[in-house]
Enzyme design. Structure first.
Site, PDB file in Angstrom:
ATOM      1  N   HIS A 202       0.912  -1.398  -0.037  1.00  0.00           N
ATOM      2  CA  HIS A 202      -0.184  -0.147   0.055  1.00  0.00           C
ATOM      3  C   HIS A 202       0.793   1.275   0.039  1.00  0.00           C
ATOM      4  O   HIS A 202       0.319   2.308  -0.013  1.00  0.00           O
ATOM      5  CB  HIS A 202      -0.997  -0.031   1.151  1.00  0.00           C
ATOM      6  N   HIS A 203       2.169   1.184   0.194  1.00  0.00           N
ATOM      7  CA  HIS A 203       3.188   2.321  -0.208  1.00  0.00           C
ATOM      8  C   HIS A 203       2.838   3.557   0.900  1.00  0.00           C
ATOM      9  O   HIS A 203       3.119   4.709   0.317  1.00  0.00           O
ATOM     10  CB  HIS A 203       3.225   2.752  -1.625  1.00  0.00           C
ATOM     11  N   CYS A 204       2.319   3.298   2.003  1.00  0.00           N
ATOM     12  CA  CYS A 204       2.047   4.370   2.994  1.00  0.00           C
ATOM     13  C   CYS A 204       1.094   5.389   2.232  1.00  0.00           C
ATOM     14  O   CYS A 204       0.748   6.543   2.721  1.00  0.00           O
ATOM     15  CB  CYS A 204       3.232   5.223   3.421  1.00  0.00           C
ATOM     16  N   ALA A 205       0.287   4.716   1.685  1.00  0.00           N
ATOM     17  CA  ALA A 205      -0.911   5.557   1.118  1.00  0.00           C
ATOM     18  C   ALA A 205      -2.181   4.664   0.893  1.00  0.00           C
ATOM     19  O   ALA A 205      -2.628   4.541  -0.180  1.00  0.00           O
ATOM     20  CB  ALA A 205      -0.443   5.998  -0.497  1.00  0.00           C
ATOM     21  N   GLN A 206      -2.520   4.037   1.974  1.00  0.00           N
ATOM     22  CA  GLN A 206      -3.664   3.124   1.817  1.00  0.00           C
ATOM     23  C   GLN A 206      -4.844   3.705   1.319  1.00  0.00           C
ATOM     24  O   GLN A 206      -5.878   2.933   0.613  1.00  0.00           O
ATOM     25  CB  GLN A 206      -3.960   2.581   3.224  1.00  0.00           C
TER      26      GLN A 206
END
Length: 244
Positions: A202-206
């Site tokens: 999720h790349h710190c961007a959920q």
């Protein structure tokens, strides 16, 4: 944004989608309502030239490892009057001007935010990384990475059941992709078998990835200036499928 807004914080380049935000416009909007602005430049500084004075950003931050420096180092830029108005978040040697039993006087910025022994080794590494990028030239880096982005976007578009997430015309060389019916971690593991490194999850961007992909996340490919392409890339795309 309205008169109640005190601080606006945003990324100049999305780490998950590669989208380049209209930073100067956002900053102007925030300043019109009296808000301060913090710009996260972690993903932008290695891809494009950044002029904090032209942006008129109140604060600008970036992390070193996105700029090929060691981990654990970064930088905070702030307007001088704002930095001097902020209280120190740590106390210790080097940030104290005078200490008595009755009071403490702190140095002005930037020293007031440099308590204790600094991270000297990583700071040297960050300086070397900046020198490296400047020797190549950020304009040259941006031009080359854009060519890689256009090439990869075209070839990935030929793979069945693959969807690219984030197709803004203004974007850095970051490609997020999903494969129909295959979790992003599985995509990453299968690509790894072919010597292709991607970041999955999720790349710190959920919130944004959940909106665009559901709960599966995405695999992100970062196209940087040290990558090269030749006919082997074409043959690899022709020969391999993600499901293989």
């Amino acid at each position: 944004m309205n008169s109640r807004t005190k601080l606006v914080a945003f990324t100049q380049v999305s780490n998950a989608l590669g989208t380049i935000t209209p930073a100067k416009t956002i900053i102007e909007m925030a300043h019109r309502v009296g808000a301060r602005v913090l710009v996260d430049g972690a993903q932008s500084v290695s891809h494009m030239k950044v002029n904090v004075q032209d942006l008129d950003a109140d604060f600008f931050v970036f992390s070193g490892h996105k700029l090929f420096a060691p981990t654990g180092i970064g930088a905070v830029y702030g307007k001088k009057d704002l930095l001097n108005s902020l209280p120190p978040y740590q106390t210790g040697g080097n940030m104290i001007q005078d200490v008595t039993f009755e009071r403490s006087v702190f140095h002005k910025a930037p020293n007031r935010f440099e308590a204790g022994t600094g991270n000297i080794a990583d700071a040297v590494g960050l300086g070397a990384a900046i020198d490296y990028v400047q020797r190549i030239g950020l304009e040259n880096i941006a031009k080359y990475e854009h060519a890689l982005l256009a090439y990869a976007t075209r070839r990935l578009g030929e793979i069945p059941n693959l969807r690219i997430i984030g197709t803004s015309p203004e974007k850095a060389s970051v490609i997020s992709l999903v494969m129909k019916g295959i979790a992003s971690e599985t995509v990453g593991a299968k690509l790894n078998r072919h010597g292709i490194a991607v970041r999955s999850g999720h790349h710190c961007a959920q919130p944004i990835l959940r909106r665009l992909t559901g709960d599966d996340g995405a695999s992100v490919v970062r196209l940087l200036q040290y990558l090269r392409r030749d006919r082997r890339d074409d043959r690899s795309i022709e020969r391999h499928s993600i499901g293989g």
